[in-house]
Design a protein around this motif. Structure first.
Motif, PDB file in Angstrom:
ATOM      1  N   GLY A 345       0.834  -1.198   0.000  1.00  0.00           N
ATOM      2  CA  GLY A 345       0.000   0.000   0.000  1.00  0.00           C
ATOM      3  C   GLY A 345       0.868   1.247   0.000  1.00  0.00           C
ATOM      4  O   GLY A 345       1.819   1.349   0.784  1.00  0.00           O
ATOM      5  N   PHE A 346       0.552   2.197  -0.873  1.00  0.00           N
ATOM      6  CA  PHE A 346       1.288   3.458  -0.951  1.00  0.00           C
ATOM      7  C   PHE A 346       0.473   4.559  -0.274  1.00  0.00           C
ATOM      8  O   PHE A 346      -0.696   4.765  -0.603  1.00  0.00           O
ATOM      9  CB  PHE A 346       1.567   3.822  -2.409  1.00  0.00           C
ATOM     10  CG  PHE A 346       2.646   2.986  -3.040  1.00  0.00           C
ATOM     11  CD1 PHE A 346       3.956   3.445  -3.081  1.00  0.00           C
ATOM     12  CD2 PHE A 346       2.371   1.735  -3.559  1.00  0.00           C
ATOM     13  CE1 PHE A 346       4.965   2.669  -3.643  1.00  0.00           C
ATOM     14  CE2 PHE A 346       3.359   0.952  -4.127  1.00  0.00           C
ATOM     15  CZ  PHE A 346       4.666   1.423  -4.168  1.00  0.00           C
ATOM     16  N   PHE A 347       1.119   5.249   0.654  1.00  0.00           N
ATOM     17  CA  PHE A 347       0.466   6.315   1.415  1.00  0.00           C
ATOM     18  C   PHE A 347       1.312   7.583   1.349  1.00  0.00           C
ATOM     19  O   PHE A 347       2.520   7.526   1.085  1.00  0.00           O
ATOM     20  CB  PHE A 347       0.296   5.906   2.878  1.00  0.00           C
ATOM     21  CG  PHE A 347      -0.611   4.719   3.093  1.00  0.00           C
ATOM     22  CD1 PHE A 347      -1.949   4.893   3.397  1.00  0.00           C
ATOM     23  CD2 PHE A 347      -0.116   3.423   2.990  1.00  0.00           C
ATOM     24  CE1 PHE A 347      -2.781   3.790   3.597  1.00  0.00           C
ATOM     25  CE2 PHE A 347      -0.937   2.322   3.176  1.00  0.00           C
ATOM     26  CZ  PHE A 347      -2.277   2.504   3.485  1.00  0.00           C
ATOM     27  N   MET A 348       0.666   8.713   1.619  1.00  0.00           N
ATOM     28  CA  MET A 348       1.388   9.983   1.702  1.00  0.00           C
ATOM     29  C   MET A 348       0.972  10.733   2.957  1.00  0.00           C
ATOM     30  O   MET A 348      -0.201  10.708   3.348  1.00  0.00           O
ATOM     31  CB  MET A 348       1.120  10.849   0.469  1.00  0.00           C
ATOM     32  CG  MET A 348       1.785  10.346  -0.793  1.00  0.00           C
ATOM     33  SD  MET A 348       1.780  11.571  -2.135  1.00  0.00           S
ATOM     34  CE  MET A 348       0.043  11.554  -2.582  1.00  0.00           C
ATOM     35  N   ILE A 349       1.918  11.410   3.531  1.00  0.00           N
ATOM     36  CA  ILE A 349       1.687  12.241   4.716  1.00  0.00           C
ATOM     37  C   ILE A 349       1.851  13.701   4.322  1.00  0.00           C
ATOM     38  O   ILE A 349       2.805  14.062   3.626  1.00  0.00           O
ATOM     39  CB  ILE A 349       2.684  11.873   5.833  1.00  0.00           C
ATOM     40  CG1 ILE A 349       2.355  10.489   6.397  1.00  0.00           C
ATOM     41  CG2 ILE A 349       2.701  12.921   6.949  1.00  0.00           C
ATOM     42  CD1 ILE A 349       3.391   9.968   7.372  1.00  0.00           C
ATOM     43  N   GLY A 350       0.911  14.532   4.753  1.00  0.00           N
ATOM     44  CA  GLY A 350       1.023  15.963   4.474  1.00  0.00           C
ATOM     45  C   GLY A 350       0.209  16.422   3.281  1.00  0.00           C
ATOM     46  O   GLY A 350       0.640  17.311   2.546  1.00  0.00           O
ATOM     47  N   HIS A 351      -0.971  15.831   3.081  1.00  0.00           N
ATOM     48  CA  HIS A 351      -1.870  16.333   2.042  1.00  0.00           C
ATOM     49  C   HIS A 351      -2.303  17.753   2.403  1.00  0.00           C
ATOM     50  O   HIS A 351      -2.243  18.168   3.561  1.00  0.00           O
ATOM     51  CB  HIS A 351      -3.095  15.429   1.916  1.00  0.00           C
ATOM     52  CG  HIS A 351      -2.777  14.053   1.408  1.00  0.00           C
ATOM     53  ND1 HIS A 351      -2.408  13.809   0.108  1.00  0.00           N
ATOM     54  CD2 HIS A 351      -2.761  12.845   2.044  1.00  0.00           C
ATOM     55  CE1 HIS A 351      -2.187  12.511  -0.050  1.00  0.00           C
ATOM     56  NE2 HIS A 351      -2.378  11.910   1.107  1.00  0.00           N
ATOM     57  N   HIS A 352      -2.789  18.475   1.421  1.00  0.00           N
ATOM     58  CA  HIS A 352      -3.127  19.890   1.613  1.00  0.00           C
ATOM     59  C   HIS A 352      -4.053  20.136   2.803  1.00  0.00           C
ATOM     60  O   HIS A 352      -3.892  21.130   3.514  1.00  0.00           O
ATOM     61  CB  HIS A 352      -3.778  20.442   0.338  1.00  0.00           C
ATOM     62  CG  HIS A 352      -2.848  20.527  -0.832  1.00  0.00           C
ATOM     63  ND1 HIS A 352      -2.135  19.452  -1.302  1.00  0.00           N
ATOM     64  CD2 HIS A 352      -2.500  21.579  -1.632  1.00  0.00           C
ATOM     65  CE1 HIS A 352      -1.396  19.818  -2.340  1.00  0.00           C
ATOM     66  NE2 HIS A 352      -1.604  21.098  -2.565  1.00  0.00           N
ATOM     67  N   ALA A 376       5.368   4.912   2.818  1.00  0.00           N
ATOM     68  CA  ALA A 376       4.769   6.149   3.322  1.00  0.00           C
ATOM     69  C   ALA A 376       5.700   7.310   2.993  1.00  0.00           C
ATOM     70  O   ALA A 376       6.731   7.494   3.641  1.00  0.00           O
ATOM     71  CB  ALA A 376       4.534   6.053   4.825  1.00  0.00           C
ATOM     72  N   THR A 377       5.353   8.070   1.969  1.00  0.00           N
ATOM     73  CA  THR A 377       6.182   9.194   1.549  1.00  0.00           C
ATOM     74  C   THR A 377       5.571  10.507   2.025  1.00  0.00           C
ATOM     75  O   THR A 377       4.464  10.548   2.569  1.00  0.00           O
ATOM     76  CB  THR A 377       6.329   9.221   0.015  1.00  0.00           C
ATOM     77  OG1 THR A 377       5.031   9.243  -0.585  1.00  0.00           O
ATOM     78  CG2 THR A 377       7.083   7.994  -0.475  1.00  0.00           C
ATOM     79  N   ILE A 378       6.320  11.577   1.812  1.00  0.00           N
ATOM     80  CA  ILE A 378       5.855  12.912   2.149  1.00  0.00           C
ATOM     81  C   ILE A 378       5.208  13.534   0.910  1.00  0.00           C
ATOM     82  O   ILE A 378       5.788  13.502  -0.180  1.00  0.00           O
ATOM     83  CB  ILE A 378       7.022  13.806   2.628  1.00  0.00           C
ATOM     84  CG1 ILE A 378       7.708  13.184   3.854  1.00  0.00           C
ATOM     85  CG2 ILE A 378       6.532  15.212   2.928  1.00  0.00           C
ATOM     86  CD1 ILE A 378       6.858  13.101   5.097  1.00  0.00           C
ATOM     87  N   ASN A 379       4.005  14.057   1.045  1.00  0.00           N
ATOM     88  CA  ASN A 379       3.338  14.697  -0.081  1.00  0.00           C
ATOM     89  C   ASN A 379       4.222  15.807  -0.645  1.00  0.00           C
ATOM     90  O   ASN A 379       4.602  16.743   0.061  1.00  0.00           O
ATOM     91  CB  ASN A 379       1.994  15.282   0.365  1.00  0.00           C
ATOM     92  CG  ASN A 379       1.283  15.995  -0.772  1.00  0.00           C
ATOM     93  OD1 ASN A 379       1.384  15.602  -1.933  1.00  0.00           O
ATOM     94  ND2 ASN A 379       0.562  17.055  -0.435  1.00  0.00           N
TER      95      ASN A 379
END
Length: 471
Positions: A345-352, A376-379
């Protein structure tokens, strides 16, 4: 001779930290497609993947000075653009008079600023096969005029001229297979540890473009309309990978490999008639999956899927225009577990519109799913995306150093969050997901060779230091 270059970039620059070879090296199929078109045209071509070869600028230029090419093409993403520009400037000094062409995602996203650097004579946006072929005929054989070449930007005497028209290829089946035969050592290319079961493993793209509207995704290069290579074309290329190069596993790199289920079935029906079998992985979306399709895929050799989830909060998913629901993700993950398909699963932290609460919901959602792995990457709002256009409306955005646009460095910080908080949550995400007995056992189960054991050990050491550093 025409030289096509993927410029050198360190793993520290690409991933925000030094990780050596454990991140794998993906074959830059874009320039190998260009090379194939030029070979078809009767040209002499050399491909230099300086990143995979670890060939720094000075060594590359020394090599080229020994046998100067007639034309140089350089591909670049945004994170690699500083290196691409410095290489072009060095080539200008050492090989004056040799035209330099820039292409790739960064040129497509920011064409005029790229050309105004003065490092390049020409730039090609979107797809480059037709434009580069015609540019070669113009510069080497004196055929045609530059104004008639689609997708071609020009820079001369400080004047930047955009193309008269910008277009996509109508029939991608007319493109020859990537010229993999120009690579002297295909073993340079392999996915990250744990992302393949058998070697040799080779990558393949069977379509271009994505119809979805995710605001963080740059689809300018191939567009928002999906154009598929025909099932027959795909099968012919797979036959070449298996027969000529000995591939035992294939990584399908399409954004949405499962989008056209009729074509999916036809591909494997044709392969079955040819008695061609291999293990394979692909990327897909949760809303494209159902149990019957997944069972068909598992029966045909699929053992791993990579699925973009991005967030565990439905309002965030709706805001970023992901076009999926949390329920679709739950169902897809459960079906994959039942069918013994490993899932990342690919996730991102720091969406708008992320808040501390929505980020925590994302972590808890990931922990509730039977995923084998997570990323888990940074947006990171990339030039050319809606995310980029809206970044400063929703937070602070620092693009002073494009090498930081690597998805691991918080260049964008939404209102109400801090850079430190985002990194702490990223560390917590990885720590809580992987430091579970069942997950650790699954990681050990991926080790199938001494080499994989070494890479897994390196990965573990890096992961522990990453968690400890940001804890």
């Amino acid at each position: 001779m025409i030289c096509l270059i993927n410029p050198f970039i360190t793993s520290a620059e690409r991933y925000g930290k030094e990780i050596g070879d454990i991140g794998g090296h993906q074959m830059p199929l874009g320039i190998y497609y260009l090379a194939a078109v030029l070979l078809r045209d009767g040209e002499r071509v050399e491909v230099i993947d300086a990143e995979a070869m670890k060939l720094v600028h000075e060594e590359l230029v020394k090599k080229l000075k020994a046998a100067p090419p007639a034309l140089i093409g350089i591909t670049s993403t945004t994170v690699a653009f500083r290196n691409a520009r410095s290489l072009a400037e060095l080539l200008r000094r050492e090989l004056p008079g040799v035209p330099i062409v820039i292409g790739g995602p960064h040129m497509t996203a920011m064409p005029e600023p790229t050309m105004r650097t003065g490092a390049f004579d020409y730039g090609i946006v979107r797809e480059g096969e037709e434009a580069f072929s015609r540019l070669v005929r113009l510069l080497i054989h004196g055929e045609g005029v530059p104004a008639e070449i689609p997708n071609l930007w020009r820079a001369a005497a400080g004047v930047v001229t955009p193309p008269a028209k910008v277009e996509y290829l109508a029939d991608i089946d007319t493109i020859p297979f990537p010229a993999r035969q120009l690579c002297g050592d295909l073993s340079m290319y392999r996915p990250p540890v744990g992302a393949f079961k058998r070697e040799p493993v080779m990558s393949l793209i069977t379509s271009r473009g994505c119809p979805y509207q995710c605001m963080f995704c740059d689809n300018n290069t191939f567009g928002r309309k999906t154009r598929f290579f025909s099932a027959e074309y795909v099968v012919r290329e797979i036959k070449e990978l298996v027969g000529r190069y000995g591939a035992r596993e294939i990584a399908f790199l399409d954004d949405t490999f499962v989008l056209d289920k009729k074509r999916l079935h036809k591909i494997f029906e044709l392969l079955e008639k040819e008695d061609i079998k291999f293990s394979w992985t692909c990327m897909t979306r949760a809303n494209n999956l159902d149990f019957e399709t997944l069972k068909f895929m598992a029966d045909k050799g699929c053992w791993q899927l990579r699925v973009g989830v991005e967030s565990g909060n439905q309002k965030v998913l709706d805001f970023i225009k992901k076009g999926i629901t949390l329920e679709q993700v739950r169902n897809a993950a459960a079906w994959c577990k039942e069918l013994k398909i490993q899932t990342t699963g690919f996730f991102m932290i720091g969406h708008h519109i992320d808040t501390p609460e929505t980020i925590q919901q994302t972590i808890e959602f990931a922990l509730s799913l039977p995923f084998t792995d997570v990323t888990a990457t940074i947006n990171t709002p990339m030039p050319g995306t809606e995310s980029y256009e809206k970044a400063r409306q929703y937070g602070s955005y620092d693009e002073s150093d494009w090498t930081s646009l690597n998805y691991w460095t918080p260049v964008f910080v939404p209102k109400g969050l801090t850079r430190e908080f985002m990194l702490e949550k990223q560390s917590e995400f990885y720590r809580r997901f992987y430091m579970r007995p069942g997950v650790l056992l699954r990681q050990l189960g991926k080790i199938r060779s001494p080499r994989a054991a070494v890479l897994a050990a390196k990965n573990a050491v890096l992961g522990l230091s990453f968690i400890k550093r940001k804890k």
